[in-house]
Write a protein that holds these residues in place. Structure first.
Motif, PDB file in Angstrom:
ATOM      1  N   THR A  80      -5.668  36.774  57.781  1.00  0.00           N
ATOM      2  CA  THR A  80      -4.212  37.002  57.751  1.00  0.00           C
ATOM      3  C   THR A  80      -3.550  35.844  57.001  1.00  0.00           C
ATOM      4  O   THR A  80      -4.071  34.726  56.981  1.00  0.00           O
ATOM      5  N   GLU A  81      -2.419  36.125  56.396  1.00  0.00           N
ATOM      6  CA  GLU A  81      -1.626  35.059  55.786  1.00  0.00           C
ATOM      7  C   GLU A  81      -1.205  34.074  56.872  1.00  0.00           C
ATOM      8  O   GLU A  81      -0.945  34.486  58.013  1.00  0.00           O
ATOM      9  N   ILE A  82      -1.115  32.814  56.520  1.00  0.00           N
ATOM     10  CA  ILE A  82      -0.620  31.838  57.494  1.00  0.00           C
ATOM     11  C   ILE A  82       0.859  32.114  57.767  1.00  0.00           C
ATOM     12  O   ILE A  82       1.646  32.293  56.845  1.00  0.00           O
ATOM     13  N   SER A  83       1.193  32.180  59.059  1.00  0.00           N
ATOM     14  CA  SER A  83       2.614  32.214  59.432  1.00  0.00           C
ATOM     15  C   SER A  83       2.917  30.903  60.164  1.00  0.00           C
ATOM     16  O   SER A  83       1.998  30.144  60.493  1.00  0.00           O
ATOM     17  N   TRP A  84       4.169  30.657  60.414  1.00  0.00           N
ATOM     18  CA  TRP A  84       4.578  29.352  60.950  1.00  0.00           C
ATOM     19  C   TRP A  84       5.270  29.534  62.282  1.00  0.00           C
ATOM     20  O   TRP A  84       6.252  30.269  62.370  1.00  0.00           O
ATOM     21  N   LEU A  85       4.723  28.897  63.301  1.00  0.00           N
ATOM     22  CA  LEU A  85       5.277  29.038  64.649  1.00  0.00           C
ATOM     23  C   LEU A  85       6.252  27.908  64.941  1.00  0.00           C
ATOM     24  O   LEU A  85       5.830  26.753  65.077  1.00  0.00           O
ATOM     25  N   PRO A  86       7.523  28.253  65.058  1.00  0.00           N
ATOM     26  CA  PRO A  86       8.527  27.196  65.205  1.00  0.00           C
ATOM     27  C   PRO A  86       8.617  26.670  66.639  1.00  0.00           C
ATOM     28  O   PRO A  86       8.417  27.409  67.596  1.00  0.00           O
TER      29      PRO A  86
END
Ligand SMILES: [Fe+2]
Length: 428
Positions: free
Chosen positions: A187-193
């Protein structure tokens, strides 16, 4: 004393009954790890950081003998007084340890004698657990639990060291046949805020924790985001092909010096064959899996990659706050892969446990209010709080019941032989 299981004031036989199977299981695990080995494999030391398998087997027994049997078991007779010098690792307030870089010189005692040593220590430990007086039980239990966690740390080191040992041999022996992971898509990297604010870090459950995880304390974090998964081999290869190992501007000064001194051009164990990248695994040489997390990089390489990617490494507290509350599951030792593999889960934060230890930007330092335990056992962790960096999350060779959110592993920034990888963070 290191923190341990929470005990009632009243000692119950259940506590002893629960400890004996745990003791037997964990001690047996060390021997099971050695099942694929030939006698010759037990004796090799390929660099000062690597210890021979037989040294690990003996040293973990020495720990129980030194910290439990000699002080607590009435009429215990030391198995062999010479072993104290040979198998003391670094407890200088106890005795003078044998030279670490020379552990591979010890053809004697033989592997068979060390197996006998383990058996003798195990029999005596069971006797101690069964016969310990109630007024010493809390101390004995705490030290036994510490000894078992110590044994599990050495189990991971045994596999890590065996990989290094087999990798130095031009015929590249297999430790054992490893299963191949099923094909996955990355999966594409997503960013967890995570919002800025006051958070807490440090050990907080009822289970065992090392002294370096205490005390739990408050921290302030600026708003940040943590990457949803570690950096893959394919992503790291882009860094290599873009000249990542040739541009000093990407590197910390000490990192660039290490690169030049050691001629780093790729992660440890990588080599090119007919324009393809291969790497050594515990299952022998294999093509590098583009989807698996990159492994066997130093903190310097992790920081250079982050710089190239326009991101940064997370601090250990950013990692811990992000991961808190997630179940401990993943590609840990019990899966049998013994190698990082592509994520199979599709949760928002993937692979935070297992696969690779994740380098953080944090120096390994004491938490506010930390005090090393009294006595020789106080040398276990505290004295290493200088010049090392913290890694989080465990790896594919970490026992599943040995890792937790607050666990702090630590190595020098130049170290690459651990199963260490990269997860990025960024400011918000
Ligand atoms: Fe040790």
């Amino acid at each position: 004393m290191p923190s341990s299981l929470q005990l009632d004031d009243r000692v119950s036989s259940t506590a002893r009954d629960a400890l004996i199977p745990a003791y037997q299981r964990i001690r047996k695990d060390s021997e099971l790890i050695c099942t694929p080995l030939e006698t010759e494999d037990y004796c090799i030391q390929t660099m000062p950081d690597v210890s021979p398998a037989k040294w690990h087997l003996a040293h973990t027994s020495w720990f129980f003998e030194t910290f439990l049997l000699i002080p607590f078991l009435k009429n215990y007779r030391c198995f062999n007084p010479a072993f104290d010098h040979l198998f003391n690792s670094y407890y200088l307030t106890h005795s003078q340890p044998f030279s670490r870089p020379a552990r591979g010189w010890l053809s004697r005692p033989t592997v068979a004698e060390i197996v006998q040593y383990r058996t003798a220590v195990d029999e005596a430990m069971i006797e101690l657990i069964n016969s310990a007086p109630d007024n010493r039980w809390q101390e004995i239990e705490a030290l036994t639990v510490l000894g078992l966690n110590h044994e599990q740390q050495h189990q991971e080191l045994m596999l890590t060291d065996l990989k290094h040992i087999f990798a130095q041999n031009p015929i590249r022996p297999r430790y054992r046949e490893l299963p191949l992971p099923s094909a996955n898509e990355l999966t594409e990297i997503s960013w967890l805020p995570v919002d800025q604010g006051i958070h807490e870090a440090g050990h907080y459950t009822h289970g065992f924790g090392y002294d370096n995880e205490f005390p739990r304390h408050r921290i302030f974090l600026q708003a940040f985001a943590l990457a949803s998964r570690p950096i893959s081999n394919a992503e790291y290869l882009e860094f290599i092909e873009d000249g990542g190992y040739r541009h000093p501007a990407l590197w910390l000064s000490d990192g660039w010096a290490s690169l030049q001194t050691n001629d780093w051009q790729a992660p440890l164990y990588w080599e090119q064959r007919d324009n393809e990248w291969w790497h050594m695994t515990l299952g022998g040489m294999r093509p590098v899996d583009p989807l698996a997390p990159v492994c066997h990089v130093s903190q310097y390489e992790a920081a250079a990659y982050a710089s190239w990617a326009g991101k940064r490494l997370p601090t250990e507290f950013e990692w811990e706050v992000s991961v808190a509350g997630l179940p401990v599951q993943g590609n840990l030792r019990h899966t049998g892969y013994l190698q990082p593999i592509a994520a199979s889960d599709r949760s928002s934060l993937q692979q935070c446990y297992g696969d690779v230890w994740e380098w953080t930007a944090s120096a390994y330092a004491p938490y506010p209010g930390y005090r090393a335990p009294e006595g020789t056992v106080g040398e276990y962790n505290g004295k290493f709080m200088s010049s090392q960096a913290v890694l989080r999350g465990g790896s594919c060779v970490t026992p599943a019941d040995h890792i937790r959110c607050s666990y702090r592993n630590f190595f020098y920034p130049k170290d690459r032989w651990q199963f260490s990888g990269i997860r990025l963070a960024r400011d918000l």
